[in-house]
Write a protein that holds these residues in place. Sequence first.
Motif, mmCIF file in Angstrom:
data_model
loop_
_atom_site.group_PDB
_atom_site.id
_atom_site.type_symbol
_atom_site.label_atom_id
_atom_site.label_comp_id
_atom_site.label_asym_id
_atom_site.label_seq_id
_atom_site.Cartn_x
_atom_site.Cartn_y
_atom_site.Cartn_z
ATOM 1 N N LYS A 89 0.841 -1.209 0.000
ATOM 2 C CA LYS A 89 0.000 0.000 0.000
ATOM 3 C C LYS A 89 0.874 1.256 0.000
ATOM 4 N N GLU A 90 2.044 1.118 -0.598
ATOM 5 C CA GLU A 90 3.016 2.206 -0.563
ATOM 6 C C GLU A 90 2.474 3.498 -1.168
ATOM 7 N N LYS A 91 1.716 3.371 -2.250
ATOM 8 C CA LYS A 91 1.281 4.595 -2.920
ATOM 9 C C LYS A 91 0.327 5.409 -2.056
ATOM 10 N N TYR A 92 -0.487 4.736 -1.253
ATOM 11 C CA TYR A 92 -1.426 5.464 -0.386
ATOM 12 C C TYR A 92 -0.677 6.194 0.728
ATOM 13 N N LEU A 93 0.338 5.537 1.268
ATOM 14 C CA LEU A 93 1.175 6.184 2.281
ATOM 15 C C LEU A 93 1.885 7.395 1.693
ATOM 16 N N ALA A 94 2.373 7.265 0.454
ATOM 17 C CA ALA A 94 3.076 8.375 -0.201
ATOM 18 C C ALA A 94 2.138 9.554 -0.443
ATOM 19 N N ILE A 95 0.933 9.278 -0.923
ATOM 20 C CA ILE A 95 -0.018 10.363 -1.221
ATOM 21 C C ILE A 95 -0.396 11.112 0.045
ATOM 22 N N VAL A 96 -0.730 10.385 1.108
ATOM 23 C CA VAL A 96 -1.095 11.026 2.378
ATOM 24 C C VAL A 96 0.065 11.853 2.915
ATOM 25 N N GLY A 152 0.080 6.870 -9.399
ATOM 26 C CA GLY A 152 0.189 5.767 -10.347
ATOM 27 C C GLY A 152 1.187 4.701 -9.932
ATOM 28 N N LEU A 153 1.698 4.809 -8.692
ATOM 29 C CA LEU A 153 2.720 3.887 -8.216
ATOM 30 C C LEU A 153 2.163 2.479 -8.108
ATOM 31 N N ILE A 154 2.970 1.504 -8.509
ATOM 32 C CA ILE A 154 2.532 0.112 -8.428
ATOM 33 C C ILE A 154 2.602 -0.383 -6.995
ATOM 34 N N THR A 155 1.814 -1.414 -6.686
ATOM 35 C CA THR A 155 1.817 -2.011 -5.347
ATOM 36 C C THR A 155 2.580 -3.316 -5.378
ATOM 37 N N LYS A 156 2.715 -3.910 -4.242
ATOM 38 C CA LYS A 156 3.471 -5.161 -4.138
ATOM 39 C C LYS A 156 2.838 -6.267 -4.970
ATOM 40 N N LYS A 157 1.513 -6.258 -5.083
ATOM 41 C CA LYS A 157 0.810 -7.322 -5.783
ATOM 42 C C LYS A 157 1.125 -7.336 -7.269
ATOM 43 N N ASN A 158 1.258 -6.138 -7.863
ATOM 44 C CA ASN A 158 1.528 -6.122 -9.299
ATOM 45 C C ASN A 158 2.939 -5.656 -9.630
ATOM 46 N N LEU A 159 3.803 -5.687 -8.601
ATOM 47 C CA LEU A 159 5.187 -5.235 -8.778
ATOM 48 C C LEU A 159 5.928 -6.082 -9.808
ATOM 49 N N SER A 160 5.900 -7.391 -9.611
ATOM 50 C CA SER A 160 6.639 -8.257 -10.516
ATOM 51 C C SER A 160 6.013 -8.301 -11.895
ATOM 52 N N SER A 161 4.676 -8.179 -11.955
ATOM 53 C CA SER A 161 4.017 -8.233 -13.257
ATOM 54 C C SER A 161 4.412 -7.059 -14.132
ATOM 55 N N GLU A 162 4.569 -5.870 -13.521
ATOM 56 C CA GLU A 162 4.975 -4.712 -14.323
ATOM 57 C C GLU A 162 6.394 -4.886 -14.831
ATOM 58 N N ALA A 163 7.249 -5.462 -13.997
ATOM 59 C CA ALA A 163 8.620 -5.699 -14.423
ATOM 60 C C ALA A 163 8.655 -6.623 -15.637
ATOM 61 N N HIS A 164 7.793 -7.628 -15.628
ATOM 62 C CA HIS A 164 7.740 -8.548 -16.766
ATOM 63 C C HIS A 164 7.187 -7.860 -18.002
ATOM 64 N N GLU A 165 6.132 -7.046 -17.823
ATOM 65 C CA GLU A 165 5.533 -6.360 -18.959
ATOM 66 C C GLU A 165 6.478 -5.340 -19.562
#
Length: 415
Positions: free
Chosen positions: A282-289, A394-407
């Motif tokens: 949930k890094e992006k939510y922490l960053a936005i707040v 637009g920051l990616i989360t842990k769940k889709n972190l590896s998928s973006e790297a592959h894409e």
Amino acid sequence: MQNNQINNKKRHVILALLFLGWCLSYLDRMAMNVGIVEIAKDFNLSPSVMGVVLSSFFAGYALMQLPGGWLADKFGSRKVIAIAILFWSIFTVLTGMAWSLMSMIMIRFMFGLGEGAYPAASSKAIADVFPKAERTSAQTIMMSSNSLGGVIAPLIATPLLVWIGWHNLFITIGILGVFVAALLWYYLSPKNMQVETVEEETVQKASFKDVLKIRTSWQLAIMWFGVSTVVWGLISWMPPYLVNVRGLDLMSMGMLTSIPALAGAVGVIIGGQLIKSLLSGKEKYLAIVSFIIMIVSLYLLFNAPSVSLVITYQAICMFFHGPIVAIIFSLPHKMFSKNVIGSTFGMINLGGMIGAFLAPMVMGYLIEVFNGLYVSAFMYIIACAVLGIFAAAGLITKKNLSSEAHEGTRDETVI
């Protein structure tokens, strides 16, 4: 078991030395921000020219980010770290010997080139020494040195400035740096930097070209641009603001500016723990707040009716910059293989240093154009913080972190 304990001890010693290197770099930088009030008197500098002097360091610092990362990946962190500290320490000494405005600008530019190689090289050392599971914590601890350096630096630099003058201040700090460079060269030997435990990387080797294709790299660079603009805008112009607008003497100013820096150090450490546990993914939510609270604090700061409230709001702002720093400097260790960690951090830090380069200069220009009013300068850093919010959204989360790297590297090497 005994070998593992020895290994852990070596890692902690190396981490402490890397931390010390960051504190030294911060002390060297902060000495200029504390001393600029007296330097401006000696050289009869206007606010806009003061901004140029402060920004000259960041020009060299920014230019060295990508080359510094590449050098660390190619030649190893030990050589780059030791040479960088020795190089910038020499130009710290020369700062105290500056004889004109132009000489000061050129010396600070060369000083920035020296320091610019250290961030990526120190992050490369973290990747070389620590197992993947421990890198986030190690990186967070190391980066907390930035804010802690902001606590220590005014407490050291301000009394020395008053007692021995700005010339001798820089000469003294530069000599200290030579000893630190020798110490790090001795302890960062190949045998101490080996990770004896065989670890399985979750990512394949990649080139820097692959790193550029990952959206998160650019988002982190933009976020670091926003944060660095705020931090270095405040660091550069709060001392003149507190002295010239709020009427403080040099010693009081130096002591008070250490309070927000301490809050920033605590914020980095707490942020690092949060993204490891409760807010992982949930890094992006922490960053936005955190960005939003920083912006509100900045607005309250320049409207504050008293010095105590100015420092309070600055401390709140610096505290909430901490989680953003932890996010920016921990995600790359999760995404990228260590053979490109130096280059990756070089790219991200380049974004931050562009912000740090522009902030003192743009703020100085705005202060001069608006006849000494600091409101326009504060509005500039607020606008840059807003830009950081858009990047974080637009920051990616842990769940889709590896998928973006592959894409991001589907057509070439997978990172």
